[in-house]
Design a protein around this motif. Sequence first.
Motif, PDB file in Angstrom:
ATOM      1  N   ASN A  96       4.358  15.668  10.203  1.00 31.51           N
ATOM      2  CA  ASN A  96       4.985  14.811  10.826  1.00 31.51           C
ATOM      3  C   ASN A  96       4.073  13.397  11.238  1.00 31.51           C
ATOM      4  O   ASN A  96       4.649  12.422  11.845  1.00 31.51           O
ATOM      5  N   PHE A  97       3.026  13.207  10.648  1.00 28.96           N
ATOM      6  CA  PHE A  97       2.076  12.013  10.725  1.00 28.96           C
ATOM      7  C   PHE A  97       2.499  10.692  10.221  1.00 28.96           C
ATOM      8  O   PHE A  97       2.490   9.707  10.626  1.00 28.96           O
ATOM      9  N   LEU A  98       3.027  11.031   8.904  1.00 26.57           N
ATOM     10  CA  LEU A  98       3.471   9.841   8.115  1.00 26.57           C
ATOM     11  C   LEU A  98       4.868   9.447   8.288  1.00 26.57           C
ATOM     12  O   LEU A  98       5.845  10.199   8.314  1.00 26.57           O
ATOM     13  N   LEU A  99       5.063   8.040   8.127  1.00 22.91           N
ATOM     14  CA  LEU A  99       6.228   7.482   8.141  1.00 22.91           C
ATOM     15  C   LEU A  99       7.129   7.580   6.986  1.00 22.91           C
ATOM     16  O   LEU A  99       6.375   7.474   6.008  1.00 22.91           O
ATOM     17  N   ASP A 100       8.467   7.775   6.868  1.00 22.52           N
ATOM     18  CA  ASP A 100       9.159   7.588   5.551  1.00 22.52           C
ATOM     19  C   ASP A 100       9.416   6.134   5.079  1.00 22.52           C
ATOM     20  O   ASP A 100      10.503   5.647   5.559  1.00 22.52           O
ATOM     21  N   VAL A 101       8.295   5.414   4.820  1.00 19.74           N
ATOM     22  CA  VAL A 101       8.236   4.043   4.325  1.00 19.74           C
ATOM     23  C   VAL A 101       8.838   3.802   2.889  1.00 19.74           C
ATOM     24  O   VAL A 101       8.301   4.514   2.091  1.00 19.74           O
ATOM     25  N   GLY A 102       9.846   3.111   3.064  1.00 18.90           N
ATOM     26  CA  GLY A 102      10.384   2.717   1.359  1.00 18.90           C
ATOM     27  C   GLY A 102       9.267   1.881   0.621  1.00 18.90           C
ATOM     28  O   GLY A 102       8.942   0.942   1.133  1.00 18.90           O
ATOM     29  N   ILE A 103       9.069   2.395  -0.394  1.00 17.80           N
ATOM     30  CA  ILE A 103       8.176   1.559  -1.496  1.00 17.80           C
ATOM     31  C   ILE A 103       8.926   1.180  -2.835  1.00 17.80           C
ATOM     32  O   ILE A 103       9.771   1.989  -3.091  1.00 17.80           O
ATOM     33  N   SER A 104       8.436   0.074  -3.235  1.00 13.58           N
ATOM     34  CA  SER A 104       9.097  -0.148  -4.712  1.00 13.58           C
ATOM     35  C   SER A 104       8.031  -0.908  -5.255  1.00 13.58           C
ATOM     36  O   SER A 104       7.740  -2.251  -4.873  1.00 13.58           O
ATOM     37  N   LEU A 105       7.014  -0.542  -5.880  1.00 15.73           N
ATOM     38  CA  LEU A 105       6.069  -1.205  -6.360  1.00 15.73           C
ATOM     39  C   LEU A 105       6.237  -1.428  -8.094  1.00 15.73           C
ATOM     40  O   LEU A 105       6.566  -0.411  -8.837  1.00 15.73           O
ATOM     41  N   GLN A 106       5.748  -2.359  -8.731  1.00 11.23           N
ATOM     42  CA  GLN A 106       5.833  -2.530 -10.294  1.00 11.23           C
ATOM     43  C   GLN A 106       4.137  -2.794 -10.546  1.00 11.23           C
ATOM     44  O   GLN A 106       3.839  -3.854 -10.134  1.00 11.23           O
TER      45      GLN A 106
END
Length: 141
Positions: free
Chosen positions: A26-36
């Motif tokens: 439970n420590f990490l957040l569900d952060v949205g990512i989109s990298l190229q």
Amino acid sequence: MKSYFYLIIFTVLLSCSKNSVEKNCNFLLDVGISLQLNLNLPQYSQLQFPSNPVYVANAGNGGVIVINTGTGFAAFDAADPNHAPSSCSVLSINGLFGTCGCDDKNKYNLFNGLPEDNAALRCPLKAYRVEQNGNTLTIFN
């Protein structure tokens, strides 16, 4: 009667297949990512060869680590999933491993995201999806 038996067996197997490790992470957040990432750029060119991980800052919880596994690419959040976020919980790359900077020095395999050398660690690294289109990698969740 036979169909009920199969339904019960299917339900039991389905409930056992859920990853019990994940519910304790439970420590990490569900952060949205989109990298190229353009593999032609110097900072990412080493990804053209297997076993060369690259750290990408300012994404996810603690950055993203990307590696060419030889059969494809893998990407993991660089934050230690077994620690509350802090200045020491971001992993540093040591060869094919990511190592936490905190006192316990948690170590993770960058090919599969699993903990190394410590059976007490319950959480693997948070994985992201990777798609390759020519010389461009798209990393997302």
